[in-house]
Write a protein that holds these residues in place. Sequence first.
Motif, PDB file in Angstrom:
ATOM      1  N   THR A 149       0.683  -1.209  -0.057  1.00  0.00           N
ATOM      2  CA  THR A 149       0.091  -0.140   0.104  1.00  0.00           C
ATOM      3  C   THR A 149       0.834   1.388   0.092  1.00  0.00           C
ATOM      4  N   GLY A 150       2.155   1.160   0.299  1.00  0.00           N
ATOM      5  CA  GLY A 150       3.047   2.218   0.519  1.00  0.00           C
ATOM      6  C   GLY A 150       2.875   2.977   1.787  1.00  0.00           C
ATOM      7  N   ALA A 151       2.203   2.317   2.657  1.00  0.00           N
ATOM      8  CA  ALA A 151       1.893   3.136   4.037  1.00  0.00           C
ATOM      9  C   ALA A 151       3.051   3.021   4.808  1.00  0.00           C
ATOM     10  N   ALA A 152       3.791   3.936   5.546  1.00  0.00           N
ATOM     11  CA  ALA A 152       5.094   3.908   6.077  1.00  0.00           C
ATOM     12  C   ALA A 152       4.997   4.602   7.462  1.00  0.00           C
ATOM     13  N   GLU A 153       5.571   4.289   8.421  1.00  0.00           N
ATOM     14  CA  GLU A 153       5.728   4.439   9.986  1.00  0.00           C
ATOM     15  C   GLU A 153       7.494   4.692  10.316  1.00  0.00           C
ATOM     16  N   ARG A 154       7.542   5.711  10.924  1.00  0.00           N
ATOM     17  CA  ARG A 154       9.098   5.906  11.203  1.00  0.00           C
ATOM     18  C   ARG A 154       9.129   6.324  12.796  1.00  0.00           C
ATOM     19  N   PHE A 155      10.039   5.221  13.246  1.00  0.00           N
ATOM     20  CA  PHE A 155      10.359   5.509  14.778  1.00  0.00           C
ATOM     21  C   PHE A 155      11.794   5.795  14.863  1.00  0.00           C
ATOM     22  N   ALA A 156      11.971   7.260  15.111  1.00  0.00           N
ATOM     23  CA  ALA A 156      13.367   7.800  15.224  1.00  0.00           C
ATOM     24  C   ALA A 156      13.843   7.732  16.712  1.00  0.00           C
ATOM     25  N   GLY A 157      15.030   7.204  16.819  1.00  0.00           N
ATOM     26  CA  GLY A 157      15.776   7.409  18.182  1.00  0.00           C
ATOM     27  C   GLY A 157      15.144   6.563  18.965  1.00  0.00           C
ATOM     28  N   ARG A 165      12.999   5.928  28.487  1.00  0.00           N
ATOM     29  CA  ARG A 165      11.655   5.803  28.188  1.00  0.00           C
ATOM     30  C   ARG A 165      11.306   5.667  26.527  1.00  0.00           C
ATOM     31  N   ASN A 166      12.412   5.946  25.793  1.00  0.00           N
ATOM     32  CA  ASN A 166      12.296   5.529  24.368  1.00  0.00           C
ATOM     33  C   ASN A 166      12.678   4.274  23.900  1.00  0.00           C
ATOM     34  N   PHE A 167      12.706   3.110  24.812  1.00  0.00           N
ATOM     35  CA  PHE A 167      13.030   1.805  24.631  1.00  0.00           C
ATOM     36  C   PHE A 167      12.114   1.456  23.469  1.00  0.00           C
ATOM     37  N   VAL A 168      12.500   0.631  22.541  1.00  0.00           N
ATOM     38  CA  VAL A 168      11.881   0.206  21.293  1.00  0.00           C
ATOM     39  C   VAL A 168      10.600  -0.418  21.646  1.00  0.00           C
ATOM     40  N   GLU A 169      10.414  -1.155  22.670  1.00  0.00           N
ATOM     41  CA  GLU A 169       9.288  -2.012  22.783  1.00  0.00           C
ATOM     42  C   GLU A 169       8.177  -1.032  23.262  1.00  0.00           C
ATOM     43  N   VAL A 171       7.891   2.244  22.613  1.00  0.00           N
ATOM     44  CA  VAL A 171       7.483   3.187  21.572  1.00  0.00           C
ATOM     45  C   VAL A 171       6.621   2.533  20.322  1.00  0.00           C
ATOM     46  N   VAL A 172       7.117   1.488  19.992  1.00  0.00           N
ATOM     47  CA  VAL A 172       6.564   0.619  18.777  1.00  0.00           C
ATOM     48  C   VAL A 172       5.240   0.168  19.077  1.00  0.00           C
ATOM     49  N   ASN A 173       5.355  -0.545  20.472  1.00  0.00           N
ATOM     50  CA  ASN A 173       3.927  -1.408  20.828  1.00  0.00           C
ATOM     51  C   ASN A 173       2.860  -0.378  21.312  1.00  0.00           C
ATOM     52  N   GLU A 175      -0.207   1.209  22.129  1.00  0.00           N
ATOM     53  CA  GLU A 175      -1.519   0.864  21.128  1.00  0.00           C
ATOM     54  C   GLU A 175      -1.936   2.025  20.407  1.00  0.00           C
ATOM     55  N   SER A 176      -1.826   3.310  20.999  1.00  0.00           N
ATOM     56  CA  SER A 176      -2.532   4.424  20.352  1.00  0.00           C
ATOM     57  C   SER A 176      -1.572   5.272  19.559  1.00  0.00           C
ATOM     58  N   ARG A 177      -0.234   5.290  19.808  1.00  0.00           N
ATOM     59  CA  ARG A 177       0.888   6.336  19.183  1.00  0.00           C
ATOM     60  C   ARG A 177       1.823   5.324  18.436  1.00  0.00           C
ATOM     61  N   GLY A 178       2.053   4.277  18.690  1.00  0.00           N
ATOM     62  CA  GLY A 178       2.981   3.197  18.140  1.00  0.00           C
ATOM     63  C   GLY A 178       2.489   2.518  16.766  1.00  0.00           C
TER      64      GLY A 178
END
Length: 659
Positions: A149-157, A165-169, A171-173, A175-178
Motif C-alpha cells: 500500500t505504500g504506508a510507512a511509519e518511522r520511529f526515530a531514536g 523511556r524511548n525503549f523500542v518496545e 515506543v513501537v508497541n 497501542e495509540s501512538r505506536g
Amino acid sequence: MAIAPTYPGVYIEEMPSGTRTIVGVASSIAAFVGYTARGLDHRPIRVQSFADFQRAFGGLNAESELGYAVQQFYLNGGTDAFVVRVPKNDAVAASVELKDAVDGSPNVVLTARALSKGAWANLVRLSVDYDGLTGDNKAFNLTVTDLATGAAERFAGVTMNRTRRNFVETVVNDESRGSQMIAVTAAAGSPARPVETGTSGGDVSLGAFANDKDYSVKVSADVPGAPLTNLNVKVIDKGEVLPASVAGLAALLERKLNLGLGSALPGARVTVRPSANGKGLRVAANFDPAVLPNALDAALTFTAGTPDDVLGALKLGGAVKPNVGGYLLGKGRAVLAQGAAVAGVDGVALPTSADLIGDQAAYTGIHALRKTDLFNILSIPDATRAQPGNQFALDSTVDPNAIFAAAQALCAERRAVLIVDPPPDVRDPRSALDWISSGLTAKGPDAAAYFPRVRVPDPLDDYQLRSLAPSGTVAGLWARTDAARGVWKAPAGVDARLANVAGLVYRLGDAENGQLNPLGLNCLRTLPVYGTVSWGARTLEGADAQASQWKYLPVRRLAKVIEESVYRGTQWAVFEPNDEPLWSQLRLNLTSYMHGLFRQGAFQGATPREAYLVKCDAQTTTQDDIDRGIVNVVVGFAPLKPAEFVIIRIQQLAGQTQS
C-alpha cells in the motif's frame, strides 16, 4: 472569587450559570464485526468512508460478507462506523528476526511480528539506520513500510536500553501512538542494536575523486532466481561536474547505480544516503515488489571496478560486509543480519461462532467494541454466513442464535440496537414464518430483524448478483433517515429506498407481508415506481401478542439516545450537595434538553406539558435517599409512533336536495 470591597464604588462580579448544556449524542454510528482480508485483529477501527475501509481492511473479500455490508452502509447514507476484524482461526502472523552482526556469531536482538494474522504482512519491510544519532550506541531509527500500500511509519531514536523511556518496545508497541502494523520484542538482557540495513562504508574524501576518466564499480546481488554477478556500473563520467558534498555524492551514485542496475535487471533499485555521521555512504537495495517480489531482502556486494582505487575512495569495500536491503516479515530469508522469518498465512477456516462472540476479558470478537466510546447500531453479517459455493445454505460453523444472543446482551448494555439477519436458507414466507416464530431464539427490544436477504452486484464476480445479509444496507438507511428526519422517524416507507440493491431473494406481496409484520419481522419490499424499500419498523419485541411498550423501532432508538445523552450530560452532578439547588439545576438542564427535542418534533403533544416531563424534587428523592447519597430524576416522554396502518373510509353520498 468573592470580592472584598475596600473603597466606595461599584464592583462587578461574574457568577457561574446554573445551566449545563446537555448535548445529544450521535444516533447512527454503526459497528461491524467479522472477517476481513487484512487489518488489526480484534481492534475497533473507525472508518468514515468505504475508502477508509479499503485502506485499513483491504476492501471486499469474496469469503466474507462484512466488506459488502460496509459498502452498502455507505452507499445507503451511513457516515461513521467501527469495524472489528476477526481473523481466521488457523491464520498465522508474519514475523522476522533482526541480528546485531552480519558475520561471526550474530545474535538475535529484536523480533518483529505483524499485529494481525494473514499473508498481507509478507510484504512489510523494516529498515534500520543510525542517522543523526550520537551518544547512545544502542539507539537506532526504525522504518516500517507496507510495500503493498505504500504506508510507512518511522520511529526515530528508539533504543535497546530498557531503562530509557524511548525503549523500542515501549515506543513501537504503544497501542495509540505506536505502530499500526507490527509489534516488537527485544532479546533478554542488554542486547546490542540491530545492524543497519544496506551497505555502510567509512568516511569518504571528496578530494580523492577526479573526472579525468570514467570510474566504475562492480555490483553483485543475491537475487533468488536471477542473481547479479559483478555488474560493471559507471558511477563517474569523464568531465562530469563532481559534487561538493557527501549528500551530493550520494544522489549522484543513486542515479548512476539505478541506471545500471535497472538496465541489467528490471525492478532492481537502490537507495544511497549519507551514513550516520554524514561523512560516509549507506547503500541499500530497494527492489520493486511488483517486478522482483522474491528479491526484497537482497544483499548487495561491491567489488573493485575501473580504476581499481575507486572502491577504496568510496569506502564501500575492504572490511565492510553487505547486509540485507530490508528485514522482510514473512518472506525474509535467513541471510546476513536477518533471522529466519515466519510467513504470514491467511488460513482456511473462517471465524466460528466462538470467534465472532469472542472473550469479554480479552476484548476479542464483539467484545472488542467495549473499547469504543459509542456505537448505536451493530451488524454481524458473518453470523449468517452462507456455505462456500452455496449462497442459499447456512455455514455449519456458525450458530446465529448464539451470536445474536451475545450481541443483543452487549447492545442492551451499551444502549445500541442489533440488526438481525435471516439465515440464507430462509428464502420464502413459510420459512420466514418458522424462523421468526421458533427458529430465532434471541428476542427482546434491543434488536430488529429484517427479511428477505438482498441481492447486490458483486464487483469480485463480474457484477453478478450476490445474496447478502441486509443488515449493512439497513444500517445505512437508519443513518440516512436519522440525518434527514431524526431518530424518532421510522426508517421505513416509500422514502426508505435501498440503494445498490438489484433485487430481493423473495418478492413479497401484501398478504405475505401481513403474515410476517404482526410477528415483529420487518419486511423489505419491491414496489412499483418506488423500487426496493424497507416496509417495517418493529423491534424483536414488536409482535402484536406481546403488547410491548418497545414495539416500535423509532421509539426504542429514541429512548436509547435520550438515555445516553442524559447519562453523559449529568456526570457533573456526582458528589454535588444533594439538596434543592442541585435538583433545580438538574430540572433546568434536563428540561432544556427535552424541550429541544420537542421543538424538533420528537414527541407527541401540542404543548411541552403534553410531550414530556422532568421531575426532581423532594417527592422523587426522600430523606432516606439523601442519606444514602442518591438523587432520583424522572424523565418521561410521549413517543411518536409510526402510522403503520392508514385507514381511509370512503362513503358514497346519496342525492341531496338543494336548499
